[in-house]
Enzyme design. Structure first.
Site, PDB file in Angstrom:
ATOM      1  N   GLU B  49       0.945   3.140  -3.167  1.00  0.00           N
ATOM      2  CA  GLU B  49       0.305   1.872  -2.757  1.00  0.00           C
ATOM      3  C   GLU B  49      -0.196   1.035  -3.939  1.00  0.00           C
ATOM      4  OE1 GLU B  49      -2.045   1.200   0.572  1.00  0.00           O
ATOM      5  OE2 GLU B  49      -0.982   2.611   1.880  1.00  0.00           O
ATOM      6  N   HIS B 272      -8.237   6.902   0.483  1.00  0.00           N
ATOM      7  CA  HIS B 272      -7.733   8.289   0.494  1.00  0.00           C
ATOM      8  C   HIS B 272      -8.461   9.068  -0.604  1.00  0.00           C
ATOM      9  CE1 HIS B 272      -3.846   7.961   2.881  1.00  0.00           C
ATOM     10  NE2 HIS B 272      -4.320   6.729   2.883  1.00  0.00           N
TER      11      HIS B 272
END
Lengths: 434, 434
Positions: B49, B272
């Protein structure tokens, strides 16, 4: 090669020109191809342009007794057109779709809809593991001004990458297909230099077929004079390439092509000529075939590879500039469409802009213009997204090529003095089949 | 493992949540990540990402002294978001784009635009060749009614295929990334059963991090209660997986994750948790690690693999039915649009249909309806093409799975009697790393 474990295999490759309702005598030709394959019983049959699954199923049924194993690679909208029939069990398959493959709006060329790819089928022949690759690259419609050259170079790059990275476990490697590249074209040099695949036509002493191994010839009644005219007798764009490994030797015993017409038939199998190559495979004792491949680690060969890569990078950069320009045009057109839309809305919202006359900006015209603006915005947005993806793929390939050139140049610096590069296995860069 | 040539390496993996202008504190978090990586000096850093190339270049500059080698994988419109930083030279890279990755019109989910893929970087660590794989699969937005499950299963299938086929030449294999699958999810079982990759969290005796190795937790301030609510404490979807080969042993010495907050910082690196695993690599004498992997050729394991494959095929078939239904809907809508257009044109061309009254079918309405029909035709045509491509990919995967099941069942029939299958190397079907 006289080895008690040696095996002889025959490989067949043909671009079937199988566009239903458009290709001439399509179903009759498939019937002819099926009869011939059933009779000839090649070990492995590699077909391209089998665009309809119905035709694949027809062949599958016809060859049920001679070629028990078969696989049809599905990709794109109507493709990938790749089919393999084999007497030996297909252990595993893998499909790699090329990241670039023409433009969807070039519908008359049709390549984009074919979802061009390279298919891999892993076969066990005797005690050997054989990787069969099957591919069909983007067509060349105009050699002088080939707008698809960057795409084809990217495809050739991805093809060599895919073969190198997936063939480490293979004892022998065979690639068949319509590469749409002449023998000395950039993509072909890129492919053969990196993978060290050898050309069956060039390697065999026993060739029977068209002069110079041509596969698109004037004698073929399906070929128009216009296509061949710039090339004298024809062009060679279909190939069977091969290589062995440290575990197996492979030799091309003979090679033949069809010659435009088929004795006893009204027309040939396709607009391309069919290729048949016969190979002898044998487990090798002392890594015979592979050791000889280490020749490429000589300074001269590394330098040649750097030259080819530099040429390929230049071509990809041309593609990058072209994609950037097209994306810019799409963005500018979208901006104009938006400006026009806003202007219209302003005129409609602010009555005094219509100069007082009620009919100055009639409703019909207004709605038509709004519809036009929205259509422009939709189409240019889609094109912008498409060109951005094209750009990413081209830039990504250029990055990988730069990385590769860097590695080769470092190797080149290390080679003349025969110093082992720290932490780098000799020959690991592109002789990584060990 | 006490080997004089053994090497210790530390691998880091993090989904950076790097959507510029949308992710909270994006630039501050990248600065934090950069500082930490510079200080920690992991051997290999696998990031997901990293959607903006600018952020990659920022990290590249920041880590120029600690991680000399780096590569950013480009794909899709804004992706692939995958970046690797390494202290060891990156010898070669390869990118495989998943054939399915959501729908472009689901723009709020955004996965399609990311061009999800698996990146491969080949590194030489000491005398060993290490394949590092880095990936990010399609997100799961609703576990109960997961419309993307067939796509994720296809991605998991393609991931295991890609790893198996490209790792034959590797001494060690490490996969890091956000798989968007829980440990016992179908795709995860498919991946680990086929590739024999081992989970660093499960394999190490020395774990420090969130309970149960969770990587998406409530303690993380960027995580909304809504996302985690159905799962009690959180979910584990980020992994570092690994395996050795006949040439090298690999052991996971320790593993740790961040725990929602970072001491001395206002917020964590991402939504995360970050993963760090420490491995010991050593050249193996007698194919230690690999031989033990032959356990899967036992009948029980083959039967288990057939079960997993059958489950996966069912899921892919659900996807096929769904895509067929969507394509049918698109075709029906297109047909209705065309019928409406023809009706309008007929009304306009044949005046007596307008019932004599001139104003019965005013021009404005006529043009608006024509524009509407054309818009319907354009959109449904695009959708039809898209669903056809989706269908081809799903059917292609199902074909490959069927081929695989066939091979396994044949192996299963051969195994109980311990008969060697003719021409098939034992374990070649999915233990083909030899």
């Amino acid at each position: 090669m006289d080895h008690k474990d040696s095996v002889s295999i025959r490989v067949f490759s043909l671009n079937c020109w199988g566009v239903r309702y458009l290709s001439k005598h399509c179903s009759q030709r498939y019937a002819m191809i099926g009869d011939m394959l059933l009779q000839e019983e090649h070990d492995v049959v590699l077909l391209q342009e089998v665009w309809s699954e119905k035709d694949y199923l027809f062949l599958r049924k016809k060859l049920a007794s001679s070629h028990v194993h078969a696989h049809y690679f599905k990709s794109g909208v109507i493709g990938s057109g790749l089919a393999i029939f084999s007497k030996h069990r297909i252990q595993d398959t893998l499909l790699y779709r090329y990241s670039l493959n023409g433009y969807p709006y070039m519908a008359h060329h049709g390549d984009w809809f074919g979802g061009k790819a390279v298919g891999l089928a892993i076969l066990n022949i005797g005690t050997l593991t054989a990787n069969f690759y099957l591919t069909h690259l983007h067509a060349e419609y105009c050699r002088e001004r080939d707008a698809y050259l960057p795409h084809r170079v990217v495809q050739a790059w991805e093809l060599q990458q895919f073969i190198r990275h997936t063939s480490a476990g293979a004892d022998v490697v065979v690639l068949g297909g319509d590469l749409n590249m002449h023998p000395q074209d950039l993509g072909n040099r890129l492919l053969t230099s990196y993978t060290e695949l050898r050309d069956a036509y060039a390697e065999t002493d026993n060739f029977d077929g068209c002069e110079d191994g041509l596969t698109l010839i004037l004698d073929n009644p399906f070929i128009s004079q216009k296509v061949i005219a710039p090339f004298e007798k024809g062009i060679r764009i279909d190939y069977i390439l091969f290589k062995g490994s440290c575990k197996a030797d492979i030799q091309c015993v003979s090679m033949r092509t069809t010659k435009g017409s088929i004795p006893g038939q009204a027309f040939p199998y396709s607009d391309h000529e069919a290729l048949t190559a016969e190979f002898t495979l044998a487990p090798s004792e002392a890594g015979g075939d592979f050791r000889s491949s280490n020749r490429d680690c000589a300074p001269g060969d590394v330098a040649r590879l750097v030259d080819i890569l530099t040429e390929a990078r230049t071509e990809v950069k041309v593609g990058v500039h072209c994609a950037e320009r097209m994306r810019y045009t799409a963005a500018r057109t979208a901006a104009m469409g938006l400006a026009l839309l806003l202007l219209e809305l302003a005129i409609a919202a602010v009555p005094w802009l219509t100069l007082g006359a009620e009919q100055a900006f009639p409703l019909t015209t207004f709605y038509l213009l709004v519809a036009l603006c929205l259509a422009i915005l939709l189409c240019t947005s889609l094109l912008y997204v498409f060109y951005t993806m094209e750009l990413k793929s081209l830039q990504g390939t250029e990055d990988q090529m730069r990385l590769s050139v860097g590695g080769l140049q470092e190797k080149l610096r290390a080679l003349p003095l025969s110093r082992p590069t720290e932490g780098v296995k000799p020959g690991n860069m592109f002789c990584d089949e060990e």
